[in-house]
Design a protein around this motif. Structure first.
Motif, PDB file in Angstrom:
ATOM      1  N   SER A 194      27.825 -21.890  -8.045  1.00  0.00           N
ATOM      2  CA  SER A 194      28.195 -23.029  -7.210  1.00  0.00           C
ATOM      3  C   SER A 194      29.560 -22.761  -6.582  1.00  0.00           C
ATOM      4  O   SER A 194      30.467 -22.259  -7.251  1.00  0.00           O
ATOM      5  CB  SER A 194      28.257 -24.304  -8.051  1.00  0.00           C
TER       6      SER A 194
ATOM      7  N   CYS B 242      23.605 -22.759  -8.752  1.00  0.00           N
ATOM      8  CA  CYS B 242      22.725 -23.424  -7.802  1.00  0.00           C
ATOM      9  C   CYS B 242      21.391 -22.696  -7.773  1.00  0.00           C
ATOM     10  O   CYS B 242      21.357 -21.470  -7.665  1.00  0.00           O
ATOM     11  CB  CYS B 242      23.323 -23.422  -6.397  1.00  0.00           C
TER      12      CYS B 242
ATOM     13  N   ARG C 217      21.618 -28.145  -8.259  1.00  0.00           N
ATOM     14  CA  ARG C 217      22.731 -27.716  -9.097  1.00  0.00           C
ATOM     15  C   ARG C 217      22.296 -27.596 -10.552  1.00  0.00           C
ATOM     16  O   ARG C 217      21.626 -28.468 -11.084  1.00  0.00           O
ATOM     17  CB  ARG C 217      23.884 -28.701  -8.959  1.00  0.00           C
TER      18      ARG C 217
ATOM     19  N   TYR D 168      20.127 -32.449  -8.756  1.00  0.00           N
ATOM     20  CA  TYR D 168      20.906 -31.755  -9.757  1.00  0.00           C
ATOM     21  C   TYR D 168      19.987 -31.263 -10.872  1.00  0.00           C
ATOM     22  O   TYR D 168      19.066 -31.938 -11.270  1.00  0.00           O
ATOM     23  CB  TYR D 168      21.945 -32.676 -10.406  1.00  0.00           C
TER      24      TYR D 168
END
Length: 133
Positions: free
Chosen positions: A36, A44, A57, A128
């Protein structure tokens, strides 16, 4: 013990470099993992679908409020899970975009490689995917 990152882990490639790599593959379901750029220690999962790169994420701790949890023992388990259809991503993972050189690993990430690979991973079914200690 040496850490064996999945071949789809590209380390510190930028979002733009990731989009170029996935665009070259140009197959729905092409994917890779990268560090990330905005969350220190985060990863990611980037997935290509219809000329768009969707980014999810992956974290070792924390998650957005109200997001359900799904845990994974390691990154390989997370990848296997999302190879199945209808698991909450824009499309299921189909084509791993493998790196051809060693991943670019940030110094801080390098210090925690072994512990990071032994953590439990969590999916949030949103934008996420959280990795918890």
């Amino acid at each position: 013990m040496a850490v064996a990152w999945p071949r789809c882990y590209h380390g510190g490639v930028t979002k733009k470099e990731c989009e170029v790599l996935l665009g070259k593959k140009a197959k729905e379901g092409a994917f890779l993992l990268r560090d990330s750029e905005t969350v220190d220690g985060g990863l990611c999962l980037c997935v290509y679908k219809q000329n768009i790169v969707y980014t999810y994420r992956v974290m070792t701790s924390g998650r957005p409020e109200g997001v359900p949890k799904v845990y994974f023992s390691n990154l390989q388990e997370l990848i296997v899970h999302y190879r199945k259809k209808d698991q909450g991503l824009a499309t299921h993972l189909r084509f791993s975009v493998s790196r051809v050189t060693p991943p670019r690993i940030k110094p801080k990430v390098l210090q925690d490689l072994e512990s990071a690979m032994e953590t439990v991973y969590e999916n949030s079914y949103a934008t996420y995917v959280t990795v918890l200690p």
